[in-house]
Design an enzyme around this catalytic site. Structure first.
Site, mmCIF file in Angstrom:
data_model
loop_
_atom_site.group_PDB
_atom_site.id
_atom_site.type_symbol
_atom_site.label_atom_id
_atom_site.label_comp_id
_atom_site.label_asym_id
_atom_site.label_seq_id
_atom_site.Cartn_x
_atom_site.Cartn_y
_atom_site.Cartn_z
ATOM 1 N N ASP A 297 0.644 -1.111 0.065
ATOM 2 C CA ASP A 297 0.244 -0.022 0.353
ATOM 3 C C ASP A 297 0.893 1.190 0.189
ATOM 4 O O ASP A 297 2.028 1.211 -0.493
ATOM 5 C CB ASP A 297 -0.942 -0.020 1.231
ATOM 6 C CG ASP A 297 -2.263 0.679 0.959
ATOM 7 O OD1 ASP A 297 -2.399 2.078 0.459
ATOM 8 O OD2 ASP A 297 -3.061 0.215 1.190
ATOM 9 N N ASP A 410 -5.892 2.570 -6.611
ATOM 10 C CA ASP A 410 -7.374 2.837 -5.883
ATOM 11 C C ASP A 410 -7.041 4.016 -6.168
ATOM 12 O O ASP A 410 -6.863 5.213 -6.889
ATOM 13 C CB ASP A 410 -6.132 2.498 -4.675
ATOM 14 C CG ASP A 410 -6.342 2.855 -3.482
ATOM 15 O OD1 ASP A 410 -8.156 2.441 -4.048
ATOM 16 O OD2 ASP A 410 -6.714 2.861 -3.051
ATOM 17 N N GLU A 413 -11.776 6.140 -8.965
ATOM 18 C CA GLU A 413 -13.469 6.584 -9.562
ATOM 19 C C GLU A 413 -13.227 7.982 -10.149
ATOM 20 O O GLU A 413 -14.800 7.779 -11.037
ATOM 21 C CB GLU A 413 -14.498 7.076 -7.949
ATOM 22 C CG GLU A 413 -14.737 5.948 -7.042
ATOM 23 C CD GLU A 413 -13.140 5.328 -6.429
ATOM 24 O OE1 GLU A 413 -12.731 4.742 -6.481
ATOM 25 O OE2 GLU A 413 -12.686 6.502 -5.981
ATOM 26 N N GLU A 415 -12.232 9.615 -6.761
ATOM 27 C CA GLU A 415 -12.874 10.012 -5.438
ATOM 28 C C GLU A 415 -12.780 11.254 -5.565
ATOM 29 O O GLU A 415 -14.060 11.495 -4.888
ATOM 30 C CB GLU A 415 -12.023 9.141 -4.435
ATOM 31 C CG GLU A 415 -12.088 9.499 -2.532
ATOM 32 C CD GLU A 415 -11.458 8.929 -1.609
ATOM 33 O OE1 GLU A 415 -11.280 9.074 -0.471
ATOM 34 O OE2 GLU A 415 -11.286 7.502 -1.784
ATOM 35 N N ARG A 465 -10.076 -0.439 -8.990
ATOM 36 C CA ARG A 465 -11.831 -0.437 -7.959
ATOM 37 C C ARG A 465 -12.805 -0.130 -8.435
ATOM 38 O O ARG A 465 -14.347 0.354 -8.201
ATOM 39 C CB ARG A 465 -12.250 -0.501 -6.098
ATOM 40 C CG ARG A 465 -11.464 1.410 -6.302
ATOM 41 C CD ARG A 465 -11.108 1.611 -4.456
ATOM 42 N NE ARG A 465 -12.161 3.314 -4.334
ATOM 43 C CZ ARG A 465 -10.974 3.826 -3.187
ATOM 44 N NH1 ARG A 465 -10.844 3.412 -2.544
ATOM 45 N NH2 ARG A 465 -11.890 5.193 -3.252
ATOM 46 N N ASP A 482 -13.977 -0.011 0.398
ATOM 47 C CA ASP A 482 -13.867 0.193 2.023
ATOM 48 C C ASP A 482 -14.793 -0.726 2.322
ATOM 49 O O ASP A 482 -15.544 0.241 3.569
ATOM 50 C CB ASP A 482 -13.625 1.406 1.982
ATOM 51 C CG ASP A 482 -11.856 1.993 1.712
ATOM 52 O OD1 ASP A 482 -11.137 0.623 1.094
ATOM 53 O OD2 ASP A 482 -11.889 2.686 1.467
ATOM 54 N N HIS A 542 -7.878 -7.782 3.993
ATOM 55 C CA HIS A 542 -7.101 -6.750 3.331
ATOM 56 C C HIS A 542 -7.644 -5.804 4.335
ATOM 57 O O HIS A 542 -8.807 -6.634 4.152
ATOM 58 C CB HIS A 542 -7.383 -6.194 2.149
ATOM 59 C CG HIS A 542 -6.308 -5.048 1.693
ATOM 60 N ND1 HIS A 542 -5.444 -4.336 1.609
ATOM 61 C CD2 HIS A 542 -7.024 -4.121 1.870
ATOM 62 C CE1 HIS A 542 -5.311 -3.829 2.001
ATOM 63 N NE2 HIS A 542 -6.275 -3.027 2.236
#
Length: 805
Positions: A297, A410, A413, A415, A465, A482, A542
């Protein structure tokens, strides 16, 4: 007039219900003429809108609405290769319009008011309630639903399997710590529906919008968006499994993943140092728990959560010798995966480089659009244009050269995505809201295609994701974000994975054990989640810091039970890898809804699922249960762990007694399941020996199964047919059972022969004879009813086994 003006200026109040009201009386366009194309028809309306009806694959048709003087944005859902240049089209006049016959599907065009109706082989599918509509701030299309149909669709939402009656935002958005629901907006929405009447509609528009499945008006399906390409695709097939295959063949099948992607991952948020990472891998080795990958990560590029995103280089204080670490892991057949994000903080070491190279989305002033979010003040890489992609790829290429084996994308979107951020897409400037839902798709495309070009001998691994319809063709393996470490979070995962899988995203999976929250370790929840993960497409525990997600840190019996299920997953590698092959060849998902067995009975079933053709799996998603009910489709089924047999004539419910050591897993009679026991790495797989389990029952007189095998990493295995198939078949008469294996094909490194160990379940008595085999080559276990037969087979000829019962 006040309401209308409020609506078209974008005010949110009453927007959903008002839009349906407007369309019911304001859309009165008429067909004025048509123009034939080589692969379809252009319909001209009196309001200046052209409607192009195009043949795609057999049984699918695209409808593209285009206002005058507007150039539509490119398609994301359908690759160009699936758009035929020519197709057999028949057009005939009708009293009220036109009839268009395309390959496998027909379209009736009503001239006044303009409306399209779709059918297949005389079977009505769906009809527009009103033709495509365009207003200042919204565009869309509306369909009429029949009273009894049920609907899948929308992608990741926690709303139940039948989504009818829901209105969903189409805006990919993080949903931290979600649980059982209802949750109508998440990381990976899909603008698509699939009906119990065996048709699907895919809306090829990545803009912010809504999907209304009979919420505002019970018998209306509506798609609307703030802008973008107003295009939809109707797909039809005789039954749901074939419909899924049609949808995926249209939007693009998933490339074969590397075989190691089916193994166990060590992953957490996050390993802070090189030494910690090495220590965790050493613990797996010492404790004898199989492992194939380790995931780093965001601490690989910075010591803190905030302030470092965009560095895109190792923090040498924490990871002083990263290449040596990666090399050491690779020598153990453990693959290193690193996280990247599309945000470049103004405080990061690479921000000035990104700015200079014009790699970032712009603001209205033409400068990089910077904004604040959790990790700091940031810009956003523009993955829609070459400058952004070229700059971003430079860092991936450097990591690839250092030995990184896979990518974790990660926050894709993305985010945070300010509505007034500007992107350049193929030379066209577009706002964030016009293409928001396509961001992850374009990012995955860049990473997959460029990785494949840089390493043509290796299959890329792309974990992300967020994306769009068709993202699977870029190797994307989505996870469900998440999720909370709660029973409700766990319970939601079957629904989420199945809703994605039927539209092609077949590797959708969860952070096993849950990611967010949880002050204390819940051993029962953890055990149940990781048990179920054995039958999920990706096995990756995870979690957030505080409670370790890796089983090596937990005590018995938790570690003992979980490690046994991890070993079972490795034992099942030949079966699971064949599921991957089947998915890449046909589009059939690994994890399948129960409706594949019986749509009428199981369309709404979201608590259990099918794992390939052989298995029925029911995760235990509530604490302290002593019993649960399992719904069996018609046929004969065996409890995978106890061997107990059940006959279900028309589908029945079975009471299943529970212990923490096992979970409800059933195997359909007539199933072949190839296994290779004892693997510690997927790289240990050997073509020199194989155990094949067969569940025999006299009710199944004929059975067949195909296993696929190759060298596990070449991207060209399918294209070059560099793989072996083993076709297994069974013929079961009252007193005889004949098993046959027929090999076909080859690949580099395939031995001439292999040792085949048959494990035949379900027999009630010891066989009287096995032809051409000495007694020492077979063994009957009376207690379990399992017959074990060892046979040496050639990869050049068929081999048979004749058992006298």
């Amino acid at each position: 007039m006040t309401l209308f003006r409020a609506f078209i200026t974008g005010r949110p109040a009453f927007a959903g219900s008002l839009l349906l009201l407007i369309c019911s009386f304001a859309q009165a366009a008429e067909l004025v003429r048509h123009q034939r194309l080589d692969n379809g028809v252009v319909l001209h309306r009196d309001d200046g809108v052209t409607v192009t009806v195009s043949a795609l694959t057999t049984g699918s048709v695209e409808v593209l609405y285009r206002p005058a003087d507007e150039q539509p944005l490119p398609s994301l859902a359908v690759p160009d290769k699936n758009r035929p240049e020519h197709a057999k089209i028949e057009i005939s006049q009708a009293a009220d319009g036109l009839n268009i016959l395309l390959p496998g599907i027909s379209v009736e065009v009503q001239a006044q008011p303009f409306k399209l109706t779709f059918a297949q082989d005389g079977r009505a599918l769906i009809e527009e309630a009103a033709g495509g509509f365009f207003y200042q701030t919204v565009r869309g299309v509306q369909f009429a639903l029949t009273a009894d149909e049920k609907l899948y669709g929308g992608g990741q939402r926690v709303l139940g399997m039948d989504r009818r009656g829901s209105r969903m935002p189409l805006y990919n958005r993080a949903s931290y710590g979600y649980s059982e629901g209802p949750v109508d907006q998440m990381y990976f929405g899909l603008p698509a529906v699939m009906s119990s009447r065996n048709y699907a509609i895919l809306f090829d528009n990545a803009a912010s919008g809504h999907l209304d499945m009979g919420h505002t008006s019970p018998n209306r399906l509506q798609f609307d968006a703030v802008g973008g390409r107003l295009s939809y695709i109707v797909v039809a097939a005789p039954a749901l499994p074939q419909l899924v295959q049609q949808v995926v063949s249209l939007t693009g099948r998933q490339p074969l993943p590397p075989r190691w992607a089916l193994g166990n991952f060590a992953s957490r948020f996050g390993y802070r140092t090189e030494q910690e990472t090495r220590d965790v891998v050493a613990m797996f080795n010492k404790q004898g728990i199989p492992l194939d990958a380790v995931v780093l990560d965001l601490y690989w590029f910075g010591p803190d959560i905030q302030g470092h995103m965009g560095n895109l280089d190792w923090d040498k204080n924490a990871f002083p010798t990263p290449q040596a670490m990666i090399r050491d892991f690779a020598e153990q057949d453990i693959h290193t995966v690193v996280i990247t994000e599309p945000f470049v903080l103004t405080s990061s070491s690479q921000y000035q480089s990104a700015k200079t190279n014009q790699a970032l989305a712009k603001g209205l002033d033409g400068n990089p659009h910077t904004f604040d979010f959790y990790f700091g003040n940031t810009g956003l890489v523009d993955v829609f244009n070459d400058k952004g992609r070229d700059w971003f790829w430079h860092y991936y290429r450097r990591l690839l050269d250092q030995g990184i084996a896979g990518w974790w994308g990660d926050l894709g979107e993305p985010e945070v995505h300010p509505y007034d951020a500007l992107h350049s897409w193929d030379g066209t400037t577009v706002t964030a809201d016009e293409i928001h839902n396509g961001f992850g798709h374009q990012w995955a495309k860049m990473v997959y295609e460029r990785t494949l070009h840089a390493q043509p001998e290796q299959r890329p691994f792309v974990l992300m994701r967020s994306g769009f319809l068709g993202s699977q063709r870029y190797g994307m393996m989505p996870w469900t974000g998440d999720v909370s470490r709660t029973w409700g979070g766990f319970k939601a995962q079957v629904e989420l994975a199945l809703q994605m899988s039927v539209f092609g995203l077949a590797y959708t999976h969860s952070d096993l054990g849950g990611f967010a929250g949880g002050d204390t370790f819940n051993a029962q929840l953890y055990t149940r989640w990781l048990q179920a993960g054995t039958f999920f497409p990706v096995y990756r525990p995870h979690a957030h810091e505080g409670i370790p997600p890796e089983p090596v840190f937990h005590d018995d019996p938790t570690k003992q039970i979980v490690s046994r299920f991890i070993q079972l997953r490795y034992d099942m590698l030949p079966y699971n890898y064949s599921l991957s092959y089947t998915n890449s060849l046909t589009g059939m998902p690994l994890m399948r809804p129960m409706s594949f067995a019986n749509s009428a009975r199981f369309f709404e079933e979201g608590d259990q699922f099918l794992w390939g053709d052989a298995f029925l799996v029911k995760p235990i998603t509530a604490p302290d249960l002593k019993h649960t009910t399992v719904a069996l489709p018609a046929g004969t089924w065996f409890d995978f762990f106890s061997g107990k047999k059940y006959h279900s004539k028309s589908g029945s419910n079975v009471e299943h007694a529970l212990t923490l050591e096992t979970m409800p897993v059933y195997v359909k009679a007539g199933s072949f399941v190839p296994m290779q026991p004892g693997l510690m790495r997927t790289a240990d797989y050997s073509a020199e020996h194989l155990a094949v389990h067969y569940w025999a029952d006299a009710s199944v007189s004929q059975a067949a199964y195909r296993m696929y095998e190759d060298q596990g990493q070449s991207p060209q295995s399918l294209a070059e047919k560099a793989y072996l198939t083993l076709d297994f078949s069974a013929t079961h008469n009252p007193d005889k059972l004949r098993l046959n294996v027929s090999p076909k094909g080859s690949y580099a490194g395939l031995p001439d022969q292999r040792k085949l160990t048959w494990k035949i379940h379900g027999l009630t008595e010891k066989p009287t004879q096995i032809r051409q085999l000495a007694d020492k080559k077979w063994h009957w276990e009376a207690k379990t009813g399992v017959l074990t037969v060892t046979q040496l087979i050639s990869h050049a000829t068929d081999s048979s086994l004749h058992i006298e019962l």
